[in-house]
Design an enzyme around this catalytic site. Structure first.
Site, PDB file in Angstrom:
ATOM      1  N   GLU A  89      37.681  46.629  36.575  1.00 14.66           N
ATOM      2  CA  GLU A  89      37.337  47.465  37.732  1.00 14.66           C
ATOM      3  C   GLU A  89      37.659  48.941  37.514  1.00 14.66           C
ATOM      4  OE1 GLU A  89      38.067  43.322  39.464  1.00 14.66           O
ATOM      5  OE2 GLU A  89      38.914  44.569  37.868  1.00 14.66           O
TER       6      GLU A  89
ATOM      7  N   GLY B  76      35.846  39.851  39.727  1.00 14.43           N
ATOM      8  CA  GLY B  76      35.956  38.780  40.702  1.00 14.43           C
ATOM      9  C   GLY B  76      35.891  37.404  40.067  1.00 14.43           C
TER      10      GLY B  76
ATOM     11  N   ALA C 105      31.943  40.925  40.713  1.00 12.60           N
ATOM     12  CA  ALA C 105      31.229  41.152  41.962  1.00 12.60           C
ATOM     13  C   ALA C 105      29.822  41.661  41.663  1.00 12.60           C
ATOM     14  CB  ALA C 105      31.984  42.169  42.814  1.00 12.60           C
TER      15      ALA C 105
ATOM     16  N   GLU D 118      39.340  36.744  38.945  1.00 13.69           N
ATOM     17  CA  GLU D 118      40.141  36.485  40.139  1.00 13.69           C
ATOM     18  C   GLU D 118      39.869  35.092  40.692  1.00 13.69           C
ATOM     19  OE1 GLU D 118      40.832  40.896  42.030  1.00 13.69           O
ATOM     20  OE2 GLU D 118      38.773  40.122  41.966  1.00 13.69           O
TER      21      GLU D 118
END
Length: 270
Positions: free
Chosen positions: A144, A121, A78, A124
């Site tokens: 994270e 992300g 992210a 993911e």
């Protein structure tokens, strides 16, 4: 007053260029923010979801490849600068994670072509795809925990399903990166190739999928995904229902007729 045009974040090509010319029915989406390692800010996610939904509704497209621009990353997570000052209220208002549900609902197969970093992300997103072709120098991970949070777009769930509880727990609790070779050995990666072969290999795999009957491909994708969500009994019932429904398609009649007549089938997508 006219609103300013949204900044460019992705590039979409249909049909996608292959090593020997266009690949029929395969679309290529490139995350195009190499200056920030293709970080997934909210505008990038918005444009990505819009592109995926548009391609999902396009009969000319039968398989989608997602890759990252530049040489260093598929997507390095992210955009932390965007998220640093976020609050529960702001995140809820923007409803960022709803976009990931839209990706999950795309019916056509998606192939991730991963070079370099696929972290947070980015990992993911790769796991949300149906097939993953990775360069031998690719790196996966959910770091994270090092930022004081946990994965929020499926990392704890998909990584556990892919690797098992013990290994997923280690990676998520320590933030350790997972090299491509280990990722392939543990079933996270479909195919491992040399760096320069990553995109061509992903396009080739996508072309193989796109050459199959479209209705059967979508039904098969849905049935495999249900294996992670349903009991065995419910999953088998879902599989058999889709199996029976396909006998009402023109492609089923054509495929079996072509097999008997020893010729190549001509799929209609009906």
């Amino acid at each position: 007053m006219t609103e300013p045009e949204a900044p460019h974040r992705i590039c979409v090509e249909l049909p996608a260029p292959g090593p020997d010319g266009p690949v029929e029915a395969v679309a290529l989406i490139t995350l195009d923010r190499p200056e920030v390692l293709n970080a997934l800010d909210s505008e990038t996610m918005r444009q990505l979801v819009e592109a995926l939904e548009r391609l999902d509704a396009d009969d000319a497209c039968r398989c989608i490849v997602i890759t990252g621009a530049g040489e260093r990353a598929f997507a390095a997570g992210a955009d932390i600068r965007e998220m640093a000052e976020a609050t529960p209220v702001s995140l809820t208002r923007v409803n960022t994670f709803a976009r990931w549900e839209h990706i999950r609902r795309v019916r056509k197969p998606i192939v991730a072509a991963v070079r370099g970093y696929a972290l947070g992300g980015g990992c993911e997103l790769a796991m949300a795809c149906d097939l993953v072709v990775a360069a031998d120098d690719a790196v996966f991970g959910q770091p994270e925990i090092k930022l004081g949070v946990i994965p929020g777009a499926g990392g704890t769930q998909r990584l556990t399903r892919a690797l098992g509880k013990a290994k997923a727990m280690e990676l998520i609790l320590t933030g350790r990166n997972l090299p491509a070779k280990e990722a392939e050995a543990r079933g996270l990666v479909t195919k491992l190739v040399a760096r320069e072969a990553t995109l061509p290999a992903a396009l080739e795999l996508a072309a193989q999928v796109a050459a199959m009957p479209a209705l059967a491909v979508m039904a098969a994708k849905e049935a495999v995904n249900r294996a992670f969500e349903l009991s065995l009994e419910a999953g088998l019932e879902f599989e058999r229902r889709n199996f029976l429904l396909l006998f009402g398609s023109e492609d089923q009649k054509e495929g079996m007729r072509a097999f008997v007549e020893k010729r190549a089938p001509g799929w209609k997508g009906r």
